[in-house]
Scaffold this motif. Structure first.
Motif, short mmCIF file in Angstrom:
data_model
loop_
_atom_site.label_atom_id
_atom_site.label_comp_id
_atom_site.label_asym_id
_atom_site.label_seq_id
_atom_site.Cartn_x
_atom_site.Cartn_y
_atom_site.Cartn_z
N SER A 81 -58.70 1.01 -30.95
CA SER A 81 -58.07 0.48 -29.73
C SER A 81 -58.54 1.28 -28.52
N ALA A 82 -58.32 0.69 -27.33
CA ALA A 82 -58.69 1.39 -26.09
C ALA A 82 -57.98 2.73 -26.03
N HIS A 83 -56.72 2.74 -26.46
CA HIS A 83 -55.95 3.98 -26.41
C HIS A 83 -56.56 5.04 -27.32
N GLN A 84 -57.03 4.61 -28.49
CA GLN A 84 -57.66 5.55 -29.42
C GLN A 84 -58.98 6.09 -28.85
N VAL A 85 -59.78 5.21 -28.30
CA VAL A 85 -61.06 5.65 -27.70
C VAL A 85 -60.79 6.63 -26.56
N THR A 101 -70.19 5.43 -26.20
CA THR A 101 -71.24 4.51 -26.66
C THR A 101 -70.93 3.98 -28.05
N CYS A 102 -71.23 2.71 -28.26
CA CYS A 102 -70.96 2.06 -29.54
C CYS A 102 -71.87 0.85 -29.69
N GLY A 103 -71.80 0.22 -30.82
CA GLY A 103 -72.58 -1.00 -31.05
C GLY A 103 -72.05 -2.15 -30.20
N ASN A 104 -72.92 -3.09 -29.89
CA ASN A 104 -72.57 -4.19 -28.99
C ASN A 104 -71.80 -5.30 -29.72
N TYR A 105 -70.51 -5.04 -29.95
CA TYR A 105 -69.62 -6.03 -30.57
C TYR A 105 -68.48 -6.29 -29.59
N ALA A 106 -68.01 -7.54 -29.54
CA ALA A 106 -67.01 -7.94 -28.55
C ALA A 106 -65.81 -6.98 -28.53
N GLY A 107 -65.23 -6.73 -29.72
CA GLY A 107 -64.03 -5.89 -29.77
C GLY A 107 -64.30 -4.47 -29.31
N ASP A 108 -65.40 -3.89 -29.78
CA ASP A 108 -65.72 -2.52 -29.38
C ASP A 108 -65.97 -2.42 -27.88
N VAL A 109 -66.73 -3.39 -27.34
CA VAL A 109 -67.06 -3.36 -25.92
C VAL A 109 -65.78 -3.45 -25.08
N LEU A 110 -64.87 -4.32 -25.51
CA LEU A 110 -63.59 -4.49 -24.82
C LEU A 110 -62.82 -3.17 -24.78
N ASN A 111 -62.70 -2.54 -25.93
CA ASN A 111 -61.87 -1.33 -26.02
C ASN A 111 -62.54 -0.12 -25.39
N PHE A 112 -63.84 0.03 -25.57
CA PHE A 112 -64.54 1.16 -24.96
C PHE A 112 -64.53 1.01 -23.43
N THR A 113 -64.65 -0.23 -22.95
CA THR A 113 -64.61 -0.46 -21.51
C THR A 113 -63.24 -0.12 -20.95
N ALA A 114 -62.20 -0.58 -21.64
CA ALA A 114 -60.83 -0.30 -21.17
C ALA A 114 -60.56 1.21 -21.17
N SER B 444 -56.19 -9.58 -30.47
CA SER B 444 -54.80 -9.69 -30.05
C SER B 444 -54.21 -8.31 -29.77
N GLY B 445 -54.64 -7.31 -30.55
CA GLY B 445 -54.16 -5.95 -30.33
C GLY B 445 -54.60 -5.41 -28.97
N VAL B 446 -55.86 -5.66 -28.65
CA VAL B 446 -56.39 -5.22 -27.35
C VAL B 446 -55.59 -5.84 -26.22
N LEU B 447 -55.38 -7.17 -26.31
CA LEU B 447 -54.77 -7.89 -25.20
C LEU B 447 -53.29 -7.55 -25.03
N TRP B 448 -52.55 -7.47 -26.13
CA TRP B 448 -51.14 -7.10 -26.01
C TRP B 448 -50.98 -5.65 -25.54
N GLY B 449 -51.88 -4.79 -25.95
CA GLY B 449 -51.85 -3.42 -25.46
C GLY B 449 -52.04 -3.39 -23.95
#
Lengths: 574, 574
Positions: A81-85, A101-114, B444-449
């Motif tokens: 999660s963004a909080h974990q990163v 830095t991480c691999g280009n995956y939607a979930g990772d990019v979202l959380n690393f960006t946040a 969903s975890g990212v967005l609710w967070g």
């Protein structure tokens, strides 16, 4: 499949705890992952990597001096999660800013960006970079859409090495980005992986088929083919990677490269080395200079069967940063001074004892008889290989026939070579002995190697071997065999045949070699047949179970076959 | 199974060639195996190891400065011949004599012994040592009959480290022998391995069963059980090893140890860390001080599923020699100066921001409403989890229900903790947000967070949140979600529900929070149902395939469910 777990829901947490338990000298746990437990240079920039769990050693296994400063660890195949990163990023920060830095995956990019945004809001200098080495996941014209797979190791290593030197964050990001631009990977998969507690694999590949370009979470590949040979796979991977050079690398020829052959889980090292053998040859043909090569597991996909090939096209800077020291739980390099042998020392070391020692004309004549005897042995073993296998299968692992064939064929080849190069009888026997034991494997290979080598020592390369020489050579071989094998007559082994053979040969030597040998061969044949009634040898433990009663011992039987065949050769020579 | 090979008969030769190609900086090929390609100290004693192939990194992967001088490489699971061992032994000799050491298997012992005799005949000082760490293969009273398995690494490392220091051969042999006496291993297996080209595994273990003490070539174990939990396996292994201490180690408590958890092929790192977590705890309970721990693959059995646990009971000498630098293709240690953090630095680093910031009485009141709302959300998600999963399974991976449950349960737990510790509304929302995104995983975890965290920032811990505050918090959250997710209304995501929700909440705020919220919840419910008719979102690539038409979006649906449940809480509070 995954067999070892407690509560499947706790698996990711528990593997993180176990990883920290095992590597406390290098990492310590923080919310959401791990950071180094070692001292970092104050004010230096930090490199934080991460992603889902299930890819070990990516990502936590790459944390330590000279590589990553920390790793965020998500659930299995799920982004942290963004909080974990953010938690890992803050713990890793030494005041010089942070590269996330991480691999280009939607979930990772979202959380690393946040996470980057949250840290920047507190005035921390944070940059992000997405690894995009997988050439199968988008065309070259859309490199920024590609996924990150095993090539991430290169990006993280280059960034970590430069950060370790105390470089500014902007320079670390630039070097990492350059490493990413110069790195290309293509992977294949043969099977899916199974999560803890799951009854079905997460995804599947049909039996005997290979998914080309399949992602490390089972993302679909670009094509599917039958599983090729190891050489065929190497060619496919090398051709694909040579087909897409970076813009600033005009041609492969003369270019220095880092090559990584990465196992995804259950393709093992031995298979990877067979594939790498071909990769090395194909790159050499293409004129690529392999400066560094790594064959192992660097980014897995749990227990998926598959592998990937990565090439990084080096320049001076990348080469220096790749070679720089790093110590992490799973990747260590460049830290101990290793001094290569000089060319001269290598040449000296390679000058093996392959020369043929001088021999008398008489001994060279006798060598021809040795060769003829070995050829006769080869013929009789070939004719009886299946039967020997069946005899062995009753009680053993059924490979006695195959092993004897491998051994005697290699012995004939070696003897032919020796005779052609003017060897005497002793050298011919000795080279046959080595070839036999090298190729045959198993106990029969050891014993026939010993037998022929002992004969060779008695016979030598000077005298024409007379009856006395042969008799004493056979006696010495018999004694050697009993000592080495630890078996006695009645233990149902080859010893049961060689003891009467040597006995009769000794008794009858007054009749001349051919006659004595024929009588001795008959005694061996009789003794071999009689082993069917014996209690098996109960000496040293055997890997594949003890022998059982009721069949003649194949080792005694093949000995009798061979000495009988040689009797015919000696008769003819008379 | 083994998939990658060319001619199966050439497999062992080709893997050796590929291994040398990949590791030319450390090894070079000689007849029968490899020796170091680096400079050794003249006159130093040499440590030559070896055995069958198929156990990588044993044995060739352990050749290099500080460890083995050379390795003889046999065919798959077959001993190298005496001639091959001799060839490697001669090439590895630097004039200080040679220790030939291998696992205690009949074939290996035969060939290593014969090689030693041949070398001694030429005046070379040669000693032999058989590794006997496998406690399952013979009783403690017959230790010399035991097989050698993963504990060989310790014996070879100790010998190699002492040889590297220039010690005399007799001292090297004594140290290696002492390491063998102090080392115990027990292994288990879940499946057999399959050789290149073979249609059947070499041996099998029934599905769901575990062979205890099975050897690395499939030698029968001492018992068979159902596969236990990871914790259960750890307990079985630790108890067995603690049950047989070396004669000169009176008790485990207070004793320092080296612990190796070794994977045999297809049991992967993640599983091993889960097992190691338990091993570490059990050893700590027993008072054992783990000085070094290694979790990885050190002696495999091709693609067999299984693992083994090794304990070496250390003394000062063994500890120093294990820690000494070594650089080999697969094992590197102790070579870069690594400075651990001080206790003070660790304490400072650990003092995380877990303190609850001060809050007004009004805000603490509002925190109770936040908690009640989260509990209502939990109830409605629990009641609808299966349906949410089914909606997601039509187009996605079916885990939306499970992910939402994990997230909202964690959020309630965190909010309860926060409220109990006197937190205000903002801190309660923030802690719930972090817990939700940490545990839920997925989008969903990212967005609710994000949603809850944005609300938390607007609400704060001072004022009682009035209608205006909530409306502006929801508006900020809505904007944040659109920016982060990159989705617009009509893309069939949660955005389709939150946009009309925020819009109606803003329009109706003059009616008071409870009424406005209820109207907004109705608008969200209507909009969520309407997503069934929309074209799916075609933004960034998804790992598990694109969504398809025909079902309402589960993310929009769960949002509508939650805001509707919260409407009831606000109504009650009025």
């Amino acid at each position: 499949m995954t067999r070892l777990f407690n509560d499947p829901a706790a698996f990711a947490d528990e593997l993180r705890e176990g990883f920290i338990d095992a590597n406390g000298d290098l990492v310590r746990g923080v919310t959401g992952g791990v950071v180094r437990s070692t001292v970092s240079r104050p004010g230096s920039s930090a490199v934080v990597i991460g992603g889902g769990s299930g890819h070990y050693p990516a990502f936590a296994g790459l944390v330590g001096p000279g590589l990553a400063s920390g790793a965020a660890m998500g659930n299995l195949f799920a982004s942290p999660s963004a909080h974990q990163v953010e938690s890992v990023g803050r713990a890793a920060d030494h005041g010089g800013g942070v590269l996330l830095t991480c691999g280009n995956y939607a979930g990772d990019v979202l959380n690393f960006t946040a996470a980057a945004e949250a840290m920047r809001a507190d005035g921390i200098d944070v940059r992000t970079l997405w690894v995009t080495d997988d050439i199968s996941s988008a065309p070259a014209s859309e490199r920024s859409k590609r996924r990150g797979i095993a090539g991430g190791l290169v990006v993280y290593k280059v960034a970590g090495a430069l950060a370790e030197e105390g470089a500014a964050l902007a320079d670390v990001v630039a070097a990492a980005s350059h490493a990413n631009d110069r790195t290309r990977t293509l992977g294949v998969a043969f099977s899916g992986c199974t999560f803890p507690g799951a009854s079905e694999p997460l995804f599947t590949v049909p039996e005997g088929r290979m998914a080309v370009g399949m992602g490390i979470h089972g993302e679909p590949g670009i094509s599917e083919t039958d599983v090729p040979t190891a050489d065929g796979l190497a060619r496919m991977l090398v051709e694909a990677l040579l087909g897409e050079l970076p813009d600033d690398v005009p041609e492969a020829r003369g270019q220095r490269a880092l090559v990584i052959l990465n196992g995804l889980g259950t393709v093992k090292y031995e298979e990877m080395f067979v594939v790498y053998r071909s990769v090395a040859r194909l790159l050499a043909e293409a004129g690529v200079e392999v400066a560094f090569s790594e064959v192992g597991e660097f980014c897995t996909s749990f227990d998926m069967a598959g592998l990937s090939l990565t090439i990084t096209w080096l320049d001076e800077g990348l080469e220096r940063l790749w070679a720089a020291p790093a110590v992490t739980p799973s990747f260590r390099t460049g830290s101990l001074e290793v001094e290569p042998l000089s060319d001269e020392e290598l040449a000296q070391a390679d000058e093996a004892a392959t020369a043929i020692p001088p021999a008398s004309a008489e001994s060279r004549d006798a060598a021809a008889t040795v060769l003829a005897s070995l050829r006769a042995a080869k013929d009789v073993i070939d004719a009886n290989a299946d039967e020997l296998g069946r005899m062995d299968a009753v009680a053993g692992d059924g490979d006695h026939g195959i092993g004897m064939q491998r051994g005697v064929h290699a012995a004939v080849d070696a003897a032919e070579d020796a005779v052609a190069r003017g060897a005497g009888a002793g050298t011919t026997l000795g080279m046959a002995a080595d070839a036999w034991s090298d190729r045959a494997g198993g106990t029969s290979g050891v014993l026939w190697g010993l037998l022929l080598r002992t004969l060779a020592q008695t016979v030598g390369d000077e005298e024409r071997p007379d009856t006395t020489t042969v008799v004493s050579g056979v006696a010495a071989a018999e004694q050697r065999l009993r000592e080495t094998g630890g078996a006695s007559v009645g233990d149902k082994t080859m010893v049961d045949a060689i003891v009467p053979f040597a006995g009769v040969l000794d008794q009858r030597q007054g009749d001349g070699l051919a006659v004595a040998w024929a009588a001795a061969a008959d005694a061996a044949t009789e003794a071999a047949a009689a082993t069917a009634d014996l209690v098996p040898h109960l000496g040293r433990s055997r890997a594949h179970g003890e022998k059982s009663l009721g069949t003649a011992d194949p080792g005694a039987h093949s000995f009798a076959l061979i000495v009988t065949a040689v009797a015919a050769v000696l008769e003819e020579g008379n």
